[in-house]
Design an enzyme around this catalytic site. Structure first.
Site, PDB file in Angstrom:
ATOM      1  CD  GLU A 127     -39.303  12.327  14.371  1.00  0.00           C
ATOM      2  OE1 GLU A 127     -38.471  12.491  13.458  1.00  0.00           O
ATOM      3  OE2 GLU A 127     -40.348  12.470  14.113  1.00  0.00           O
ATOM      4  CE  LYS A 129     -30.957  17.310  15.992  1.00  0.00           C
ATOM      5  NZ  LYS A 129     -29.731  16.869  15.479  1.00  0.00           N
ATOM      6  CG  ASP A 131     -24.872  12.657  14.618  1.00  0.00           C
ATOM      7  OD1 ASP A 131     -24.947  13.649  13.839  1.00  0.00           O
ATOM      8  OD2 ASP A 131     -23.725  12.278  15.415  1.00  0.00           O
ATOM      9  CE1 TYR A 237     -36.381  15.406   9.370  1.00  0.00           C
ATOM     10  CE2 TYR A 237     -35.038  13.589   9.327  1.00  0.00           C
ATOM     11  CZ  TYR A 237     -35.213  15.061   9.252  1.00  0.00           C
ATOM     12  OH  TYR A 237     -34.020  15.704   9.038  1.00  0.00           O
ATOM     13  CE  LYS A 325     -28.599  17.727  19.704  1.00  0.00           C
ATOM     14  NZ  LYS A 325     -27.760  19.101  19.303  1.00  0.00           N
ATOM     15  CB  CYS A 430      -9.854  49.470  36.091  1.00  0.00           C
ATOM     16  SG  CYS A 430      -9.323  49.098  34.208  1.00  0.00           S
ATOM     17  CB  CYS A 433      -7.343  53.193  33.316  1.00  0.00           C
ATOM     18  SG  CYS A 433      -8.876  53.127  33.953  1.00  0.00           S
ATOM     19  CB  CYS A 448     -13.291  50.292  34.445  1.00  0.00           C
ATOM     20  SG  CYS A 448     -12.217  51.547  34.294  1.00  0.00           S
ATOM     21  CB  CYS A 454     -10.451  52.712  30.824  1.00  0.00           C
ATOM     22  SG  CYS A 454     -10.207  50.909  30.937  1.00  0.00           S
TER      23      CYS A 454
END
Length: 747
Positions: A127, A129, A131, A237, A325, A430, A433, A448, A454
């Site tokens: 069915e 949906k 809104d 529904y 959707k 990294c 550091c 890292c 660090c």
């Protein structure tokens, strides 16, 4: 077009964790704005894209699902402007499908859960949906007594007077059950919406952005005469509490609702296969513009109500329904730069800086690039993605819409690539550091190696520690943690709980900081003290151990019930964990030696020996750890690795000294199996394995995947093998399926 699931597959764990946190905050605000305030700050399509992204990431990283996950949120708390109505049965939301594969997986999952073969008939309704705004109507003895909005799913707003003004909602019914809760959607047609906005504009009043907002704002008027003047409609529904069944099927129940006076959507169709469902989805999508009202997808429901009851509910969604959707949108813009961020696990994450572009009404300027493989145009296995196109600074890129949080870069237009664009060189050190950033075998990201030295990792770990799903200390958020770290006030979690003492000794002058005074300082210290008493699951999650998300933390807490028991098991299993890692290394080596049978046999022998030489106590502890349902070797190794590092362990022990750790509350303590550990093995004939597990856990039992001395009951069906044998050796109580059902009262 790349969908959310495909993009989520390219995320690192650190990226996924960060994104889920952002999504939770944005969607919580969006829910409040949309459901309660009727003033949405995201369009419906933007919201859908965010929910789609969140669901895809959670599906890819289920252990990272947050306690405040948008997937577990239904609506928003009701407004103070209306009286409250407690729903007799919660108004749930729906889980989402985003493509055809998701729909097929949904159908296949239903069959697996119910134990149905592929040739057993299984019907679904499909069915549109709608809104609009969800509404629950309660009738007693055929009379409308209350009408309530969804609210947060448990408590909604009493809008009875307003609902009575809607012509599609009957105030009395003939032939209805004595108690009947009808649920559906209040909406406004496109034509009525345009006419309303014209009248509003002519009167100099507020106009509405879309029909959904107009419907929600009209229903939630404090003056019902205003609602009466608005052209609202209602589709039924579903239903909540009923004193007698409406029918045996979803289709029959809808027919019954229509026969007693409700409007039922005429495009609802019963489908017998996933392909029929997808075909109907395509026909609805094609006819979408001509329907005359807004829809944002198609809802599929198992038609047989007996099957619906067997499938039951998750925390906020039914297993027997899903919303398919309609797809999100994409946009194109220029990639101006690639920046590198460092997460709490040391993950090196690339972020795209974009020329700002409007995507569905939202301006975006940042996007994730996932990891170095994604930038190079390959997946984690080296296979090409985007047809092997790499991503370079200056490229014209396609951006997947994700609202106002960081979206995703989905594709590249090579025809617009600048002549001077060069391949991106991913950093091997990294940026925070300058420690080496290495990529381990099988890992999709570089990390890292600086650890606690660090600053990025230290700060991110502290931010995680105070996050909502962890310690959630009011007044101590990410910004405060950053500031306190930079000032040297907080370097590790234990420092948080000594702030008051250091403040009282004059070591810190919090009240002199901008935005802080004596009262705000005291409030912070009180909030910290409130969190000294902490549930074990929150503590485990708050430690930020790699691979240990909220679900895994809860599983560990339920199984061990105390930090001491967990730590002792982890310590005892250390040698077994090392043997497991050694075996994994040898397995990889075997694969590389596929052409050399002699070499492979030698490696196999080494692997077997590594495990054979492991002490039995370590094996037992390891098997207990990985035997917890939902806890595998990856999580177990991460736990052991973290807790066996001296600096990490000392830091944790300093923290625990300040805490009162609470064991999980026992669920269903009245049941005969509460607190017991159950193992299911062999074939079950009266329920599927998933049903058996869900039922046992609902009674407060722990479900394990392996048999040990700590196992209380083994339920053995036909075909049970080594687990039944081990249960007999250990003297564990053995039950067949009928005996198990008799024990729990389901016989």
């Amino acid at each position: 077009m790349h969908d959310a699931a495909a993009l989520a597959d390219a995320l690192t764990e650190a990226e996924a964790k960060s994104r889920l946190k952002e999504l939770a905050a944005v969607l919580a605000q969006a829910n409040t704005a949309y459901h309660r305030d009727d003033a949405p700050d995201l369009t419906d399509a933007e919201y859908d894209a965010l929910k789609r992204e969140n669901a895809a990431i959670e599906a890819r990283f289920p252990a990272l699902k947050r306690s405040d996950s948008p997937s577990d949120q239904v609506g928003a708390p009701p407004s103070d402007g209306f009286a409250k109505v407690t729903h007799s049965q919660r108004m749930l939301s729906l889980s989402n499908a985003f493509d055809a594969d998701d729909v097929r997986d949904f159908v296949a999952g239903i069959r697996r859960y119910l134990g149905l073969s592929t040739d057993t008939p299984l019907a679904f309704t499909a069915e549109p949906k709608i809104d609009g705004l969800s509404l629950s109507l309660r009738y007693e003895d055929g009379q409308l007594v209350t009408a309530a909005t969804r609210g947060d799913g448990a408590v909604g707003e009493n809008v009875t007077a307003n609902a009575r003004t809607i012509t599609d909602i009957p105030t009395s019914l003939d032939g209805a059950p004595d108690i009947l809760e009808v649920r559906g959607e209040v909406y406004m047609s496109h034509a009525d919406f345009e006419a309303l906005n014209t009248r509003q504009a002519d009167a100099g009043a507020k106009t509405f952005a879309n029909p959904r907002n107009a419907a929600a704002g009209s229903l939630r008027q404090l003056d019902s005469e205003i609602t009466r003047s608005r052209p609202l409609k209602f589709f039924a529904y579903a239903w909540g509490e009923v004193s007698e069944p409406l029918a045996d099927t979803q289709t029959g129940a809808l027919d019954r609702l229509e026969s007693i006076g409700f409007q039922i959507n005429e495009t609802t169709k019963t489908c017998k296969t996933a392909q029929e469902m997808l075909d109907h989805y395509a026909s609805i999508e094609e006819a979408r513009a001509a329907l005359g009202y807004d829809i944002d997808g198609v809802v599929y429901k198992v038609d047989d109500l007996a099957f619906q009851r067997r499938l039951g509910m998750r925390s906020t969604t039914p297993r027997w329904a899903i919303a398919h959707k309609f797809p999100a949108e994409l946009a194109w813009t220029t990639l101006e730069a690639i920046d590198i961020q460092v997460g709490r696990t040391g993950a090196i994450s690339p972020v795209a800086r974009l020329t700002p572009v409007t995507v569905g009404g939202v301006v975006v300027s940042n996007a994730t690039l996932h990891n170095e493989d994604y930038i190079a145009g390959r997946d984690a296995n080296g296979a090409p993605i985007r047809d092997g196109k790499d991503i370079r600074v200056g490229d014209f890129v396609q951006v997947y819409r994700a609202g106002d949080v960081i979206p995703k870069v989905a594709d590249v237009d090579l025809s617009k690539r600048p002549d001077d664009a060069v391949p991106y060189a991913f950093p091997e050190t990294c940026p925070e550091c300058q420690s080496a950033a290495i990529r381990e075998e099988g890992d999709a990201v570089r990390r890292c190696t600086g650890g606690l030295i660090c600053p990025a990792q230290a700060v991110e770990k502290l931010k995680h520690f105070v996050s909502r799903a962890a310690f959630d200390i009011e007044g101590l958020g990410a910004k405060q943690v950053e500031a306190f770290y930079l000032d040297g006030w907080i370097r590790e979690p234990a420092d948080i709980f000594t702030l008051r003492d250091r403040y009282s000794q004059g070591m810190h002058q919090l009240k002199n900081r901008e935005g802080w005074g004596e009262k705000s300082a005291e409030n912070l210290f009180d909030a910290i003290d409130d969190k000294r008493r902490i549930p074990l699951a929150r503590l485990i999650f708050g430690l930020g151990i790699r691979h240990v998300g909220e679900v895994a933390a809860a599983d560990l807490a339920r199984h061990y019930t105390s930090w001491t028991a967990l730590a002792e098991t982890v310590d005892a299993s250390a040698e077994a964990a090392q043997a497991h890692l050694r075996a994994e290394e040898l397995i990889l080596a075997e694969r590389k030696q596929a052409a050399d049978e002699g070499r492979r046999a030698n490696l196999q022998a080494q692997r077997d020996m590594a495990w054979a030489n492991t002490p039995e106590e370590a094996k037992t502890a390891w098997e207990d750890l990985i035997g917890i349902d939902g806890i595998g070797a990856t999580v177990a190794v991460s736990l052991v690795t973290t807790l066996k590092q001296r600096r990490e362990r000392d830091s944790i022990e300093r923290l625990i000294a300040h805490l009162d750790i609470q064991a999980p509350e026992a669920r269903a303590s009245e049941s005969p199996v509460a607190g017991q550990t159950i193992v299911f093995t062999g074939s079950l004939e009266k329920m599927t394995r998933a049903e058996a597990k869900a039922r046992a856990e609902s009674l407060g039992a722990k479900v394990s995947g392996s048999v040990s001395a700590k196992t209380d009951i083994v339920v053995a069906g036909p075909g049970a093998g080594s687990k039944e044998k081990k249960a007999r050796e250990l003297g564990v109580r053995l039950l067949d399926e009928d005996q198990w059902l008799d024990l729990i009262g389901d016989g």
